[in-house]
Design an enzyme around this catalytic site. Sequence first.
Site, PDB file in Angstrom:
ATOM      1  N   ASP A 285      22.746 -14.012  39.116  1.00 13.59           N
ATOM      2  CA  ASP A 285      22.130 -13.485  40.646  1.00 13.59           C
ATOM      3  C   ASP A 285      23.428 -13.918  41.752  1.00 13.59           C
ATOM      4  OD1 ASP A 285      19.265 -13.154  40.249  1.00 13.59           O
ATOM      5  OD2 ASP A 285      19.305 -15.029  39.262  1.00 13.59           O
TER       6      ASP A 285
ATOM      7  N   GLY B  13      15.455 -19.511  42.731  1.00 17.10           N
ATOM      8  CA  GLY B  13      14.842 -19.582  41.225  1.00 17.10           C
ATOM      9  C   GLY B  13      13.498 -20.478  41.374  1.00 17.10           C
ATOM     10  N   GLY B  14      12.810 -20.566  40.350  1.00 14.71           N
ATOM     11  CA  GLY B  14      11.881 -21.502  40.131  1.00 14.71           C
ATOM     12  C   GLY B  14      10.465 -21.093  41.108  1.00 14.71           C
TER      13      GLY B  14
ATOM     14  N   MET C 168      21.933  -9.566  45.349  1.00 13.83           N
ATOM     15  CA  MET C 168      21.176  -9.601  46.424  1.00 13.83           C
ATOM     16  C   MET C 168      22.090  -9.596  47.597  1.00 13.83           C
ATOM     17  SD  MET C 168      18.230 -12.140  44.710  1.00 13.83           S
ATOM     18  CE  MET C 168      19.584 -13.074  43.502  1.00 13.83           C
TER      19      MET C 168
ATOM     20  N   MET D  11      11.031  -7.158  41.248  1.00 11.92           N
ATOM     21  CA  MET D  11      11.034  -8.379  41.546  1.00 11.92           C
ATOM     22  C   MET D  11       9.721  -8.919  41.778  1.00 11.92           C
ATOM     23  SD  MET D  11      14.346  -9.599  41.967  1.00 11.92           S
ATOM     24  CE  MET D  11      13.700 -11.174  42.344  1.00 11.92           C
TER      25      MET D  11
ATOM     26  N   GLY E 172      16.087 -14.585  46.384  1.00  9.87           N
ATOM     27  CA  GLY E 172      16.543 -15.795  47.084  1.00  9.87           C
ATOM     28  C   GLY E 172      16.617 -17.044  46.119  1.00  9.87           C
TER      29      GLY E 172
ATOM     30  N   HIS F   3      22.776  -8.975  39.047  1.00 10.75           N
ATOM     31  CA  HIS F   3      21.728  -8.617  40.305  1.00 10.75           C
ATOM     32  C   HIS F   3      22.280  -8.921  41.607  1.00 10.75           C
ATOM     33  CE1 HIS F   3      17.440  -9.898  41.616  1.00 10.75           C
ATOM     34  NE2 HIS F   3      18.090  -8.886  42.527  1.00 10.75           N
TER      35      HIS F   3
ATOM     36  N   HIS G  25      21.725 -13.009  33.035  1.00  5.92           N
ATOM     37  CA  HIS G  25      21.404 -12.348  34.216  1.00  5.92           C
ATOM     38  C   HIS G  25      22.135 -13.215  35.512  1.00  5.92           C
ATOM     39  CE1 HIS G  25      18.708 -10.309  37.174  1.00  5.92           C
ATOM     40  NE2 HIS G  25      18.525 -11.535  37.845  1.00  5.92           N
TER      41      HIS G  25
ATOM     42  N   GLY H 191      14.317 -17.561  34.365  1.00  3.06           N
ATOM     43  CA  GLY H 191      15.560 -18.401  34.438  1.00  3.06           C
ATOM     44  C   GLY H 191      15.066 -20.082  34.135  1.00  3.06           C
ATOM     45  N   SER H 192      14.232 -20.690  35.087  1.00  8.21           N
ATOM     46  CA  SER H 192      13.795 -21.909  34.899  1.00  8.21           C
ATOM     47  C   SER H 192      13.129 -22.076  33.514  1.00  8.21           C
ATOM     48  CB  SER H 192      13.189 -22.492  35.944  1.00  8.21           C
ATOM     49  OG  SER H 192      12.761 -21.558  36.874  1.00  8.21           O
TER      50      SER H 192
ATOM     51  N   ASP I 125      11.548  -9.551  36.993  1.00  6.31           N
ATOM     52  CA  ASP I 125      12.751 -10.830  37.578  1.00  6.31           C
ATOM     53  C   ASP I 125      11.721 -11.552  38.352  1.00  6.31           C
ATOM     54  OD1 ASP I 125      14.581 -12.427  37.833  1.00  6.31           O
ATOM     55  OD2 ASP I 125      15.934 -11.076  39.257  1.00  6.31           O
ATOM     56  N   GLY I 126      11.583 -12.871  37.922  1.00  7.79           N
ATOM     57  CA  GLY I 126      10.919 -13.962  38.817  1.00  7.79           C
ATOM     58  C   GLY I 126       9.805 -14.559  38.369  1.00  7.79           C
TER      59      GLY I 126
ATOM     60  N   SER J 170      18.565 -16.075  33.400  1.00  8.88           N
ATOM     61  CA  SER J 170      19.178 -16.147  34.660  1.00  8.88           C
ATOM     62  C   SER J 170      19.515 -17.851  34.653  1.00  8.88           C
ATOM     63  CB  SER J 170      18.217 -15.909  35.828  1.00  8.88           C
ATOM     64  OG  SER J 170      18.583 -16.752  36.992  1.00  8.88           O
TER      65      SER J 170
ATOM     66  N   MET K  14      24.247 -13.755  45.800  1.00 19.39           N
ATOM     67  CA  MET K  14      23.435 -13.862  47.050  1.00 19.39           C
ATOM     68  C   MET K  14      24.566 -14.003  48.115  1.00 19.39           C
ATOM     69  SD  MET K  14      20.187 -15.928  46.043  1.00 19.39           S
ATOM     70  CE  MET K  14      20.987 -17.624  45.507  1.00 19.39           C
TER      71      MET K  14
HETATM   72  C1  DX5 Z   1      15.250 -14.747  42.108  1.00 18.76           C
HETATM   73  C2  DX5 Z   1      16.499 -14.347  41.199  1.00 18.76           C
HETATM   74  C3  DX5 Z   1      15.718 -14.562  39.707  1.00 18.76           C
HETATM   75  C4  DX5 Z   1      15.522 -15.942  39.445  1.00 18.76           C
HETATM   76  C5  DX5 Z   1      14.616 -15.949  38.305  1.00 18.76           C
HETATM   77  O1  DX5 Z   1      15.937 -14.343  43.536  1.00 18.76           O
HETATM   78  O2  DX5 Z   1      16.830 -12.831  41.483  1.00 18.76           O
HETATM   79  O3  DX5 Z   1      16.668 -13.688  38.851  1.00 18.76           O
HETATM   80  O4  DX5 Z   1      16.686 -16.572  39.399  1.00 18.76           O
HETATM   81  O5  DX5 Z   1      14.353 -17.302  38.087  1.00 18.76           O
HETATM   82  P1  DX5 Z   1      13.056 -17.987  37.674  1.00 18.76           P
HETATM   83  O6  DX5 Z   1      12.534 -17.573  36.292  1.00 18.76           O
HETATM   84  O7  DX5 Z   1      13.143 -19.527  37.824  1.00 18.76           O
HETATM   85  O8  DX5 Z   1      12.179 -17.381  38.634  1.00 18.76           O
HETATM   86 ZN    ZN Z   2      17.778 -12.018  39.662  1.00 18.38          ZN
END
Ligand code: DX5
Ligand code: ZN
Length: 208
Positions: A31, A140-141, A64, A133, A138, A62, A29, A191-192, A171-172, A6, A33
Amino acid sequence: MRISASFLSSSNIPVDLKKLNETDVDYIHVDIMDGKFVPNKTMPFSEMKNIYKYTNKRLDVHLMVENPKKYIPLYAELNTEFITFHVETMDNIEENLELIKSYGIKCGLAIKPSTPVKSLVPYLPLLDLILVMSVEPGKGGQSFILESQDKVKEVRHLVNAYHSKALINVDGGIDATTKDKCQECDILTSGSYIIKSESFQEQINNLR
Ligand code: DX5
Ligand code: ZN
């Protein structure tokens, strides 16, 4: 283990997508929103679509969003492997899953940490993917919610019990430690842990 990266926490998307393209990561991935289903909002598709020229990896989208129907045809245009939206959207779930399939793209349903696993049951025969999830959707990190470990196990039992073909994606908050709590899944989305590091490939290796 398959890995989906992500780039939500990226401060330079073109550079990071180019760097990811040089790794053996399985998917990018994406995201999305809408500022309604979750408070944050991603850039509009007209801008978003330009950034995919920096990668030739398959996309794991994904959504959201409150209204997946609006976004499915747009993301179906790209090099997309999966389109996933949330089971909490409630309305027209079957119709939206069929819409994704009509483009020859694999369809998925995501569940938030507080949503019971049994809410997936009616849709299991249609699903190619379940996105568990492990943080509130909503941003990352965030830190991995520990209860997600049991949730992943529960989803694995459900998939096996119903002889479903659905892959399980978590994810997350996924990193080299929390990945061990999700060994029943097929795909880890991170992600991060990848994006904020010096060597993307090294982090990907640590997750596999
Ligand atoms: C959260 C996202 C995730 C997120 C993952 O709302 O759906 O995909 O970006 O990032 P990390 O690994 O930093 O939680
Ligand atoms: Zn995601």
